[in-house]
Design an enzyme around this catalytic site. Structure first.
Site, mmCIF file in Angstrom:
data_model
loop_
_atom_site.group_PDB
_atom_site.id
_atom_site.type_symbol
_atom_site.label_atom_id
_atom_site.label_comp_id
_atom_site.label_asym_id
_atom_site.label_seq_id
_atom_site.Cartn_x
_atom_site.Cartn_y
_atom_site.Cartn_z
ATOM 1 N N VAL A 156 0.870 -1.176 0.000
ATOM 2 C CA VAL A 156 0.000 0.000 0.000
ATOM 3 C C VAL A 156 0.906 1.225 0.000
ATOM 4 C CG1 VAL A 156 -1.504 1.394 1.543
ATOM 5 C CG2 VAL A 156 -2.107 -0.969 1.017
ATOM 6 N N CYS A 157 0.463 2.303 -0.642
ATOM 7 C CA CYS A 157 1.155 3.589 -0.610
ATOM 8 C C CYS A 157 2.559 3.418 -1.207
ATOM 9 C CB CYS A 157 1.154 4.096 0.843
ATOM 10 S SG CYS A 157 1.387 5.867 1.075
ATOM 11 N N THR A 158 3.570 4.091 -0.646
ATOM 12 C CA THR A 158 4.915 4.009 -1.222
ATOM 13 C C THR A 158 5.616 2.690 -0.912
ATOM 14 O OG1 THR A 158 5.780 5.261 0.654
ATOM 15 C CG2 THR A 158 5.242 6.510 -1.318
#
Lengths: 242, 242
Positions: A111-113
């Site tokens: 998830v995300c970076t």
């Protein structure tokens, strides 16, 4: 309706390894954890470099259950993001663990970076993936095709966009792993019928001035992230843009 | 556009006390934490009975920063829910802390069955409030008016419904505290533009068989919760239904 009855649910053991590192964004991690840990038969390992408490970018301290050395193999590997991801791009211990864990995993996820960490470990080249909207362009430095969707499934790689996308992401993962009936049941348990009070949740719907201000405020962090992405891509021998 | 620039944001100190107890549902807590901790000037205290790690109902261990004795006053008091709430209904140390903290707080808030703890502390009588859909009826045992909305604001009490409502809840709280511009900015930072893969997030939209199965599976827990609610209401001297 036995398909709706937890007593009849598939409770085959399912090993999920979730990585923690200092200055992660804790909601990237805690939202998928809440969903994954409710899957019948799931054993969730919280894996970090040491067993010391890991403190998030906003100051929440979470305890790991395993280290990169003591974690066994897993069916699902999960990596969160956050400002601390930048420093981890050069952490050989973490990248080595990701490669080892991914090797035996049926699903490799983030998830995300966190997707930039998978990319830096050489685990996303040639795949489509997503990331937090402020940093999704950096995936192309690793030969990963950025796809600005909330959840992207490409073969056995599943990536979620920024922070709050982790709930949508995790329910999609559960649906892949155990089918839609369980995912529907968890959606009801978690009362997941969101009503965002503001419609500014991504750069395609927020007004331009708000997006521009967010980019400006994040610029120093994004520049440092890009430096680390370029260095990690060079170590992997990836030619940017391919 | 200075109203969109973090450098111009109101960073007046804001003290937020967030309560932790064993077997809480961690996402009730971690989702609002992610939002609150990003408010400029916010100091978030994670308050529990002791400083030992607190383990959620699904096994995630979080470290408190303060005890009920060492926590100072706060502008915002927040209480999560989860299966562990049942046992806390009879914990005088926790209920005493809630009363003391609420006394000096500008806002008294909860997510999920945290509203039953506020009610047991005598802090919601005569207010409208929400709760997880499976337990919202129990609010009436305390003379609280159940309102099955995702977020309910009644004077300075703000309550959120089940688990994932904590994000919507916290953004509404931020809007009250610091205005809509900051809440819009945080919505963008958190990429909060949800796309639930399944439309079964509450009993008004899920199919009847799924809702019935969820009620059946939860029945023993709900019965124990009701016993504790009745006992807590009796200790407060509240007549059920009023």
């Amino acid at each position: 309706m036995p398909q709706h009855d937890a007593n009849h649910a598939d409770a085959t053991p399912l090993r999920i390894a979730m990585v923690l590192f200092p200055r992660l964004t804790q909601l990237d991690f805690t939202a998928p954890f809440e969903v994954f840990a409710r899957v019948p038969g799931a054993e969730v390992a919280v894996v970090s470099e040491t067993l010391e408490p890991v403190v998030s970018d906003t100051g929440l301290a979470i305890l790991p259950t395993h280290t990169f050395q003591t974690a066994g193999t897993a069916d699902v590997l999960f990596v969160p993001g956050g400002p601390g991801q930048i420093e981890q791009m050069a952490n050989a211990a973490l990248l080595d663990y990701l490669r080892r864990a991914a090797d035996g995993a049926a699903w490799v996820t983030s998830v995300c970076t966190g997707s930039l960490l998978l990319a830096a470990a050489g685990l996303l080249q040639g795949y489509r993936a997503t990331c937090h909207w402020l940093s999704i362009d950096q995936l192309s430095l690793f030969g990963v095709e950025p796809q600005p969707s909330r959840v992207v499934v490409d073969r056995n790689r599943i990536t979620g966009a920024g922070i709050t996308s982790g709930i949508d992401f995790a329910l999609e993962v559960v649906a892949k792993l155990r089918g839609g009936d369980l995912a529907r049941r968890l959606t009801l348990q978690l009362e997941y019928d969101p009503e965002p009070p503001f419609r500014t949740g991504n750069p395609r719907v927020a007004d331009a001035a708000l997006v521009e201000a967010a980019r400006r405020n994040a610029a120093p962090m994004l520049e440092e992230r890009r430096r680390q992405s370029l260095a990690a891509a060079a170590r992997l021998g990836v030619r940017p843009g391919l």
